[in-house]
Design an enzyme around this catalytic site. Structure first.
Site, PDB file in Angstrom:
ATOM      1  CG  HIS A  13      -1.829   1.172   1.321  1.00 37.06           C
ATOM      2  ND1 HIS A  13      -3.146   1.047   1.672  1.00 37.06           N
ATOM      3  CD2 HIS A  13      -1.652   2.493   1.080  1.00 37.06           C
ATOM      4  CE1 HIS A  13      -3.735   2.240   1.657  1.00 37.06           C
ATOM      5  NE2 HIS A  13      -2.833   3.134   1.302  1.00 37.06           N
ATOM      6  CG  HIS A  15      -0.810   7.161  -0.897  1.00 36.64           C
ATOM      7  ND1 HIS A  15      -2.048   7.361  -1.465  1.00 36.64           N
ATOM      8  CD2 HIS A  15      -1.039   6.446   0.240  1.00 36.64           C
ATOM      9  CE1 HIS A  15      -2.979   6.803  -0.716  1.00 36.64           C
ATOM     10  NE2 HIS A  15      -2.393   6.234   0.336  1.00 36.64           N
ATOM     11  CE  LYS A  99      -7.945   2.362  -0.671  1.00 38.70           C
ATOM     12  NZ  LYS A  99      -6.725   2.550   0.059  1.00 38.70           N
ATOM     13  CG  HIS A 136      -9.771   4.360   3.595  1.00 38.13           C
ATOM     14  ND1 HIS A 136      -8.584   5.038   3.676  1.00 38.13           N
ATOM     15  CD2 HIS A 136     -10.507   4.786   4.653  1.00 38.13           C
ATOM     16  CE1 HIS A 136      -8.599   5.837   4.738  1.00 38.13           C
ATOM     17  NE2 HIS A 136      -9.756   5.703   5.332  1.00 38.13           N
ATOM     18  CG  HIS A 174      -4.916   1.990   5.997  1.00 31.32           C
ATOM     19  ND1 HIS A 174      -6.251   1.877   6.236  1.00 31.32           N
ATOM     20  CD2 HIS A 174      -4.800   2.737   4.885  1.00 31.32           C
ATOM     21  CE1 HIS A 174      -6.907   2.523   5.284  1.00 31.32           C
ATOM     22  NE2 HIS A 174      -6.056   3.048   4.456  1.00 31.32           N
ATOM     23  CG  ASP A 247      -1.659   4.730   4.052  1.00 32.45           C
ATOM     24  OD1 ASP A 247      -1.680   5.180   2.897  1.00 32.45           O
ATOM     25  OD2 ASP A 247      -2.516   5.013   4.915  1.00 32.45           O
TER      26      ASP A 247
HETATM   27  O1  DOR Z   1      -3.258   9.338   5.813  1.00 32.06           O
HETATM   28  C1  DOR Z   1      -3.640   9.035   4.698  1.00 32.06           C
HETATM   29  N1  DOR Z   1      -3.146   9.630   3.604  1.00 32.06           N
HETATM   30  N2  DOR Z   1      -4.600   8.120   4.564  1.00 32.06           N
HETATM   31  C2  DOR Z   1      -5.157   7.842   3.392  1.00 32.06           C
HETATM   32  O2  DOR Z   1      -6.027   7.027   3.342  1.00 32.06           O
HETATM   33  C3  DOR Z   1      -4.778   8.605   2.185  1.00 32.06           C
HETATM   34  C4  DOR Z   1      -3.444   9.147   2.301  1.00 32.06           C
HETATM   35  C5  DOR Z   1      -3.142  10.186   1.257  1.00 32.06           C
HETATM   36  O3  DOR Z   1      -3.394   9.938   0.085  1.00 32.06           O
HETATM   37  O4  DOR Z   1      -2.620  11.248   1.609  1.00 32.06           O
HETATM   38 ZN    ZN Z   2      -3.359   5.094   1.746  1.00 34.65          ZN
END
Ligand code: DOR
Ligand code: ZN
Length: 348
Positions: A13, A15, A99, A136, A174, A247
C-alpha cells in the site's frame, strides 16, 4: 542477532503521487522494495485501465536509473466503474487490485463510493475473476466518532459485503484497531489485512500530547495504545493474513503544517529500519521476512522476490534526513521518536 538477510520486501500500500512529488519520492521506495501496490487517489483519480497504464509509465520513467522496481497498479472504484474494463485490466496483467474509498473518507476520496449497491456489478465481476478489493475501511457519516470509524465500517459495510459476496477477496488496508485484527482472524477465507509501519509505533498521543503534531496525523488516525499493541502482536506473529502496507503518503510541508493539514505520514525512507526495531523489541526478528516479503505475495498470488536485502544492527544510531527535498517542496520524514540502529546494509 546483529545481521540477517531476508527476501527483498514489497510494500502492499503506497502513495507515489505524480509529477515533481513522484520524481522526488519514488527512489525512496525503489531503493529497498521490489514491488508496491500503488494507490490511485490522484487528482483526477486513476479510474480506468487506460489511466492506470499511463500512470504506470510515468512511475517507471521517474525511477532512478538501474532500479528494477515494479509498480502494481490499482483502479479507483467509483459508482460508474465498468466491469469489462476492470476485467480487461486484470487479464492484461496491469491491474493487481481495485481500491474502495468510501466517499469523503480521506485525501481525494470525494469521487469514491457512496452507495455500495451501485458498485455491486463490478464487485461481482471481481469475485468471479479473482481480483482483490483493497478497502479503506472507515465509514464517513458525521455522527460516527472518528476513532470508531473502522469498527463501524466492519459492522455496517464490510461484513454485510462479505456475506453477500463471500468469494470476493478483500484486503482490509491499514488496520488500526483490535476490532480489525479480530475480524480478520475470525474470517475463514478471502480476508487479509495490511498494517503500516507508523501504526506499529505511534498511538494517538503522538498527535495530540504537548501540541498538535501534524506529521503524525494520518487516516485512519492512530488509536489508543491497546490497539497499537494488538497491531504489533498480529504483525509479529507470522500469521500469513497480515503483511506490510506502509501507506507512506507524502504531502509537502505547507500542506501538513497549516490550519487544515492533510492526512498522511511519509515513511518510505526509514521503514525497514523502523520495522526491524519493532520486530526486535517484540523478540520476533525471525518473523520480519514473513511480514515484509512472504505473506503479501502469497495473498496476491505472486511469486516471492528472488533477490535479498541484508539488515545490520549498527552500534551508532543511523542518521536519516528529517526532510527530503522534491521539486514541489520539502516533505517531512516520519520520526519514530527513538534512535534507529538497524540499517539496510546491502541490496543483492
Ligand atoms: O493518511 C492518509 N493519507 N490516509 C489515506 O487514506 C490517504 C493518504 C493520502 O493519500 O494522503
Ligand atoms: Zn493510503
Amino acid at each position: 542477532m546483529q545481521k540477517f538477510t531476508i527476501r527483498r520486501p514489497d510494500d502492499w500500500h503506497l502513495h507515489l503521487r505524480d509529477g515533481a512529488v513522484l520524481e522526488g519520492v519514488v527512489g525512496d521506495t525503489s531503493r529497498h522494495f521490489a514491488r508496491a501496490i500503488i494507490m490511485p487517489n490522484l487528482v483526477p483519480p486513476v479510474v480506468t485501465t487506460a489511466d492506470a497504464a499511463a500512470y504506470r509509465e510515468r512511475i517507471v520513467k521517474a525511477l532512478p536509473a538501474g532500479d528494477r522496481f515494479q509498480p502494481l497498479m490499482t483502479l479507483y472504484l467509483t459508482e460508474h466503474t465498468d466491469p469489462d474494463d476492470v476485467e480487461e485490466g486484470k487479464k492484461s496483467g496491469l491491474i493487481t487490485a481495485v481500491k474502495l474509498y468510501p466517499a469523503g473518507a480521506t485525501t481525494n476520496s470525494h469521487g469514491g463510493v457512496r452507495n455500495m449497491d451501485k458498485a455491486m456489478p463490478v464487485l461481482e465481476r471481481m469475485a468471479k475473476i479473482g481480483l482483490p478489493l483493497c478497502v479503506h475501511g472507515e465509514v464517513t457519516s458525521p455522527d460516527v466518532d472518528i476513532f470508531d470509524r473502522e469498527a463501524v465500517f466492519i459492522e455496517t459495510v464490510l461484513d454485510p459485503l462479505r456475506q453477500r459476496l463471500p468469494e470476493l477477496k478483500v484486503t482490509m488496508e491499514h488496520v488500526t484497531t483490535s476490532d480489525g485484527i479480530d475480524y480478520i482472524k475470525s474470517a475463514k477465507a478471502n480476508l487479509a489485512g495490511s498494517i503500516t509501519t507508523h501504526h506499529l509505533i505511534i498511538n494517538r498521543n503522538a498527535i495530540l500530547v504537548g501540541g498538535i503534531r501534524p506529521h503524525y496525523y494520518c487516516l485512519p488516525v492512530a488509536k489508543r495504545e491497546s490497539h497499537r499493541l494488538a497491531l504489533r502482536a498480529a504483525a509479529t506473529s507470522g500469521d500469513a493474513r497480515f503483511f506490510l502496507g506502509t501507506d507512506s503518503a507524502p504531502h509537502v510541508d505547507p500542506l501538513k503544517e497549516c490550519a487544515c493539514g492533510c492526512a498522511g505520514i511519509y515513511t518510505s525512507v526509514n521503514t525497514m529500519s523502523c520495522l526491524a526495531h519493532v520486530f526486535e523489541q517484540e523478540g520476533a526478528l525471525d518473523k520480519l521476512e514473513a511480514f515484509t516479503s512472504l505473506n503479501g505475495p502469497a495473498w496476491y498470488g505472486l511469486p516471492v522476490n528472488e533477490d535479498r536485502i541484508t539488515l545490520i544492527r549498527r552500534a551508532e544510531s543511523v542518521a536519516f534526513p528529517d526532510k527530503i527535498e522534491t521539486g514541489a517542496g520539502a516533505i517531512t520524514v516520519f520520526d519514530p521518536m527513538f534512535p534507529l540502529h538497524w540499517d539496510v546494509e546491502s541490496n543483492h
